[in-house]
Design a protein around this motif. Structure first.
Motif, PDB file in Angstrom:
ATOM      1  N   TYR A  46       4.006   9.980  -7.357  1.00 40.13           N
ATOM      2  CA  TYR A  46       4.943  10.197  -8.623  1.00 40.13           C
ATOM      3  C   TYR A  46       4.349  11.026  -9.865  1.00 40.13           C
ATOM      4  O   TYR A  46       4.785  11.686 -10.456  1.00 40.13           O
ATOM      5  CB  TYR A  46       6.090   9.209  -8.586  1.00 40.13           C
ATOM      6  CG  TYR A  46       7.055   9.028  -7.713  1.00 40.13           C
ATOM      7  CD1 TYR A  46       7.535  10.211  -7.058  1.00 40.13           C
ATOM      8  CD2 TYR A  46       7.603   7.947  -7.289  1.00 40.13           C
ATOM      9  CE1 TYR A  46       8.601  10.250  -5.967  1.00 40.13           C
ATOM     10  CE2 TYR A  46       8.670   7.775  -6.344  1.00 40.13           C
ATOM     11  CZ  TYR A  46       9.101   8.920  -5.635  1.00 40.13           C
ATOM     12  OH  TYR A  46       9.993   8.696  -4.731  1.00 40.13           O
ATOM     13  N   ARG A  47       3.093   9.787 -10.143  1.00 43.16           N
ATOM     14  CA  ARG A  47       2.426   9.992 -11.253  1.00 43.16           C
ATOM     15  C   ARG A  47       1.726  11.328 -11.338  1.00 43.16           C
ATOM     16  O   ARG A  47       1.744  12.081 -12.279  1.00 43.16           O
ATOM     17  CB  ARG A  47       1.361   8.940 -11.395  1.00 43.16           C
ATOM     18  CG  ARG A  47       0.652   9.028 -12.413  1.00 43.16           C
ATOM     19  CD  ARG A  47      -0.316   7.866 -12.854  1.00 43.16           C
ATOM     20  NE  ARG A  47      -1.058   7.855 -14.268  1.00 43.16           N
ATOM     21  CZ  ARG A  47      -1.858   6.873 -14.388  1.00 43.16           C
ATOM     22  NH1 ARG A  47      -2.135   6.135 -13.707  1.00 43.16           N
ATOM     23  NH2 ARG A  47      -2.593   7.209 -15.760  1.00 43.16           N
ATOM     24  N   LYS A  48       1.097  11.618 -10.192  1.00 47.70           N
ATOM     25  CA  LYS A  48       0.244  12.802  -9.829  1.00 47.70           C
ATOM     26  C   LYS A  48       1.215  14.262 -10.105  1.00 47.70           C
ATOM     27  O   LYS A  48       0.932  15.299 -10.665  1.00 47.70           O
ATOM     28  CB  LYS A  48      -0.392  12.958  -8.619  1.00 47.70           C
ATOM     29  CG  LYS A  48      -1.127  14.265  -8.369  1.00 47.70           C
ATOM     30  CD  LYS A  48      -1.913  14.228  -7.090  1.00 47.70           C
ATOM     31  CE  LYS A  48      -2.907  15.436  -6.999  1.00 47.70           C
ATOM     32  NZ  LYS A  48      -3.701  15.391  -5.637  1.00 47.70           N
ATOM     33  N   ALA A  49       2.525  14.177  -9.811  1.00 42.44           N
ATOM     34  CA  ALA A  49       3.513  15.147  -9.692  1.00 42.44           C
ATOM     35  C   ALA A  49       4.279  15.262 -11.235  1.00 42.44           C
ATOM     36  O   ALA A  49       5.037  16.064 -11.519  1.00 42.44           O
ATOM     37  CB  ALA A  49       4.377  15.014  -8.774  1.00 42.44           C
ATOM     38  N   GLY A  50       4.112  13.961 -11.847  1.00 43.46           N
ATOM     39  CA  GLY A  50       4.644  14.014 -13.158  1.00 43.46           C
ATOM     40  C   GLY A  50       6.277  13.813 -12.922  1.00 43.46           C
ATOM     41  O   GLY A  50       7.167  13.946 -14.012  1.00 43.46           O
ATOM     42  N   ALA A  51       6.683  13.231 -11.707  1.00 42.18           N
ATOM     43  CA  ALA A  51       8.016  13.043 -11.434  1.00 42.18           C
ATOM     44  C   ALA A  51       8.733  11.787 -12.002  1.00 42.18           C
ATOM     45  O   ALA A  51       9.075  10.714 -11.374  1.00 42.18           O
ATOM     46  CB  ALA A  51       8.121  13.293 -10.060  1.00 42.18           C
ATOM     47  N   VAL A  79      14.682   6.129  -8.570  1.00 44.65           N
ATOM     48  CA  VAL A  79      14.604   5.186  -7.503  1.00 44.65           C
ATOM     49  C   VAL A  79      14.596   3.956  -7.900  1.00 44.65           C
ATOM     50  O   VAL A  79      15.133   2.821  -6.976  1.00 44.65           O
ATOM     51  CB  VAL A  79      13.175   5.655  -6.751  1.00 44.65           C
ATOM     52  CG1 VAL A  79      12.617   4.794  -5.820  1.00 44.65           C
ATOM     53  CG2 VAL A  79      13.321   6.921  -6.124  1.00 44.65           C
ATOM     54  N   LEU A  80      14.039   3.572  -9.072  1.00 46.55           N
ATOM     55  CA  LEU A  80      13.883   2.101  -9.472  1.00 46.55           C
ATOM     56  C   LEU A  80      15.285   1.646  -9.967  1.00 46.55           C
ATOM     57  O   LEU A  80      15.682   0.519  -9.610  1.00 46.55           O
ATOM     58  CB  LEU A  80      13.057   2.040 -10.892  1.00 46.55           C
ATOM     59  CG  LEU A  80      11.515   2.281 -10.545  1.00 46.55           C
ATOM     60  CD1 LEU A  80      11.005   2.368 -11.876  1.00 46.55           C
ATOM     61  CD2 LEU A  80      10.930   1.065  -9.669  1.00 46.55           C
ATOM     62  N   ARG A  81      16.213   2.400 -10.665  1.00 42.79           N
ATOM     63  CA  ARG A  81      17.510   1.847 -10.859  1.00 42.79           C
ATOM     64  C   ARG A  81      18.443   1.920  -9.581  1.00 42.79           C
ATOM     65  O   ARG A  81      19.004   0.819  -9.728  1.00 42.79           O
ATOM     66  CB  ARG A  81      18.006   3.109 -11.960  1.00 42.79           C
ATOM     67  CG  ARG A  81      17.378   3.079 -13.271  1.00 42.79           C
ATOM     68  CD  ARG A  81      18.185   4.286 -14.051  1.00 42.79           C
ATOM     69  NE  ARG A  81      17.799   4.128 -15.523  1.00 42.79           N
ATOM     70  CZ  ARG A  81      17.118   4.905 -16.350  1.00 42.79           C
ATOM     71  NH1 ARG A  81      16.794   6.249 -15.521  1.00 42.79           N
ATOM     72  NH2 ARG A  81      16.634   4.865 -17.652  1.00 42.79           N
ATOM     73  N   ALA A  82      18.093   2.951  -8.803  1.00 43.08           N
ATOM     74  CA  ALA A  82      19.060   2.650  -7.740  1.00 43.08           C
ATOM     75  C   ALA A  82      18.854   1.341  -6.787  1.00 43.08           C
ATOM     76  O   ALA A  82      19.893   0.687  -6.397  1.00 43.08           O
ATOM     77  CB  ALA A  82      18.941   3.840  -6.696  1.00 43.08           C
ATOM     78  N   ALA A  83      17.479   1.087  -6.827  1.00 41.17           N
ATOM     79  CA  ALA A  83      17.120  -0.274  -5.601  1.00 41.17           C
ATOM     80  C   ALA A  83      17.588  -1.410  -6.658  1.00 41.17           C
ATOM     81  O   ALA A  83      18.183  -2.319  -5.982  1.00 41.17           O
ATOM     82  CB  ALA A  83      15.500  -0.270  -5.758  1.00 41.17           C
ATOM     83  N   GLU A 110       0.928  -1.321  -0.057  1.00 41.69           N
ATOM     84  CA  GLU A 110       0.154  -0.042  -0.002  1.00 41.69           C
ATOM     85  C   GLU A 110       0.654   1.171  -0.106  1.00 41.69           C
ATOM     86  O   GLU A 110       0.575   2.276  -0.653  1.00 41.69           O
ATOM     87  CB  GLU A 110      -1.015   0.010   1.305  1.00 41.69           C
ATOM     88  CG  GLU A 110      -1.867  -1.061   1.167  1.00 41.69           C
ATOM     89  CD  GLU A 110      -3.009  -1.065   2.252  1.00 41.69           C
ATOM     90  OE1 GLU A 110      -2.699  -0.065   3.212  1.00 41.69           O
ATOM     91  OE2 GLU A 110      -3.795  -1.869   2.464  1.00 41.69           O
ATOM     92  N   ALA A 111       1.981   1.154   0.960  1.00 45.43           N
ATOM     93  CA  ALA A 111       2.793   2.372   0.785  1.00 45.43           C
ATOM     94  C   ALA A 111       3.635   2.739  -0.487  1.00 45.43           C
ATOM     95  O   ALA A 111       3.593   3.678  -0.958  1.00 45.43           O
ATOM     96  CB  ALA A 111       3.819   2.151   1.705  1.00 45.43           C
ATOM     97  N   THR A 112       3.933   1.444  -1.066  1.00 40.38           N
ATOM     98  CA  THR A 112       4.677   1.487  -2.483  1.00 40.38           C
ATOM     99  C   THR A 112       3.363   2.068  -3.568  1.00 40.38           C
ATOM    100  O   THR A 112       3.874   3.204  -4.469  1.00 40.38           O
ATOM    101  CB  THR A 112       4.892   0.235  -3.087  1.00 40.38           C
ATOM    102  OG1 THR A 112       5.826  -0.238  -2.162  1.00 40.38           O
ATOM    103  CG2 THR A 112       5.636   0.372  -4.322  1.00 40.38           C
ATOM    104  N   GLU A 113       2.615   1.749  -3.452  1.00 42.13           N
ATOM    105  CA  GLU A 113       1.139   1.977  -4.565  1.00 42.13           C
ATOM    106  C   GLU A 113       0.968   3.736  -4.274  1.00 42.13           C
ATOM    107  O   GLU A 113       0.783   4.655  -4.976  1.00 42.13           O
ATOM    108  CB  GLU A 113      -0.061   1.330  -4.202  1.00 42.13           C
ATOM    109  CG  GLU A 113       0.222  -0.179  -4.805  1.00 42.13           C
ATOM    110  CD  GLU A 113      -1.194  -1.012  -4.496  1.00 42.13           C
ATOM    111  OE1 GLU A 113      -2.058  -0.236  -4.115  1.00 42.13           O
ATOM    112  OE2 GLU A 113      -1.263  -2.014  -5.085  1.00 42.13           O
ATOM    113  N   GLY A 114       0.846   3.973  -2.924  1.00 45.27           N
ATOM    114  CA  GLY A 114       0.793   5.282  -2.594  1.00 45.27           C
ATOM    115  C   GLY A 114       1.595   6.389  -3.146  1.00 45.27           C
ATOM    116  O   GLY A 114       1.621   7.293  -3.713  1.00 45.27           O
TER     117      GLY A 114
END
Length: 403
Positions: free
Chosen positions: A318-323, A330-334, A309-313
């Motif tokens: 991110y989507r709302k801010a267009g980030a 974040v995906l590449r670093a993880a 739930e935290a990930t989806e939130g």
């Protein structure tokens, strides 16, 4: 209506963050204990000092500059000591069976000195003036001259006054010296042509004693030389002793308050001890608040949120801010951190392309994809490219993990 609760959700009755009575008591008990100790200490100090009065020449004071010891000795000999603080009380108390001791005649105004002089002239008792100056002598003992002492040595009586002869040498140094041309005056404890103690007879049958030094009356010097004997025979000749301590109001009215006192002299006695107590209390409070008496305790959270739930939130934010740039980073670093852990790459070199890329290429069984763009590339052009990046990263991690 019956309220049902979905499994895995928190009980609404247990989600309040307000502290209960037990928590409040646990947090406040240390402070309350320290406050109780501070109050008890203050009460003990007040009780210890309750019998003290820090005014100089006060017969109730046990300080070095007080006169409690002399008052106790007079009481043992049947002399009653009474303290007054106004000229009216002193004049009313004067009488043939009374000794009136004026501790600071220089603080009195001319009008009060005149009132005191009129009362003592008709009383027929004894008046003892302690270290009177020229302004007070002009009213209370006309014809007597004074000036400061030249030394503070112990002096012999050198007179026939029975009280002085019985006492012998006394600590009459310091203070003032007196001289007069008035006949019938007895001068004792001379310093050159002047004397520390003068006995002036009064027409009404009483007398006035000018005591140039207060040393024979003080607690700290009463036991020295013949001080005690001289003091007892000077102020204890009548059954009643009226001890006149001019009040601060009378001193201010005279226009001659203690103008030459420094700032530290104006601060009440014991201020240093009070500052030390406050500093000690502050140090104890700092140690109490900063203590560590055991391991950290995990705090029970009012609400438990699943990781998905935290990930989806966060993804929605991110989507709302267009980030997309931040999401891709974040995906590449993880992914790089997980690959480095699988390949044994040191943690300090996890994000170093020169170290991580060769290790990943060596682990892949087939031709390696464009690893530089995949793991260290730029921002995806749109949301679809971001989703594709996530899929490719996931596929790369699975391939490395299974190879």
């Amino acid at each position: 209506m019956t309220t049902t609760r979905t499994p895995g959700t928190a009980d609404p009755r247990r989600t309040s963050t307000a502290p209960d009575a037990t928590t409040v008591w646990r947090r406040a008990r240390g402070f309350l204990l320290a406050l109780a100790v501070l109050i008890a200490t203050g009460v003990a100090i007040a009780a210890f000092n309750s019998g003290k009065n820090h005014a100089a020449l006060d017969p109730r004071s046990t300080d070095a500059a007080g006169s409690r010891a002399l008052a106790e000795l007079l009481g043992e000999r049947g002399v009653t000591t009474r303290v007054v603080t106004s000229t009216r009380e002193a004049a009313r108390a004067a009488g043939p069976d009374t000794t009136l001791l004026v501790t600071s005649p220089e603080l009195l105004s001319p009008d009060r000195l005149s009132t005191l002089k009129a009362a003592t002239d008709r009383s027929g008792g004894r008046t003892v003036l302690v270290e009177p100056d020229s302004s007070s002598l002009a009213t209370l003992a006309p014809g007597v001259r004074t000036r400061p002492a030249r030394s503070d040595e112990v002096r012999a009586p050198a007179c026939t006054l029975p009280a002085a002869v019985t006492a012998g040498p006394a600590a009459t140094g310091g203070g003032n010296r007196y001289t007069t041309d008035t006949p019938g005056v007895t001068a004792c404890y001379p310093d050159g042509d002047e004397a520390t103690l003068l006995l002036l007879p009064a027409p009404s049958g009483g007398d006035t004693v000018l005591l140039g030094s207060a040393g024979i009356l003080l607690n700290e010097t009463l036991a020295e030389e013949g001080n005690a004997s001289l003091a007892l025979h000077t102020v204890g000749t009548r059954p009643q002793l009226v001890w006149y301590l001019p009040s601060l109001a009378e001193a201010a009215e005279s226009g001659r308050p203690d103008e030459d006192k420094s700032l530290f002299q104006l601060i009440p006695a014991g201020w240093g001890w009070a500052v030390f107590q406050l500093a000690l209390a502050a140090a104890v409070a700092a140690l109490w608040r900063g203590r560590r008496l055991g391991p950290l305790v995990t705090e029970r959270l009012p609400v438990v949120v699943r990781a998905s739930e935290a990930t989806e939130g966060r993804a929605r934010l991110y989507r709302k801010a267009g980030a997309r740039d931040r999401a891709a980073t974040v995906l590449r670093a993880a992914t790089r951190e997980r690959l480095a852990a699988l390949l044994g790459v040191p943690a300090a070199q996890t994000h170093d392309p020169a170290v991580l890329l060769p290790a990943v290429s060596a682990k892949l069984p087939g031709p390696a994809p464009e690893l530089t763009t995949l793991l260290f590339g730029g921002t995806p052009a749109d949301d679809a490219a971001l989703v594709a990046l996530a899929d490719h990263l996931d596929a790369l991690e699975r391939e490395v993990r299974t190879s």
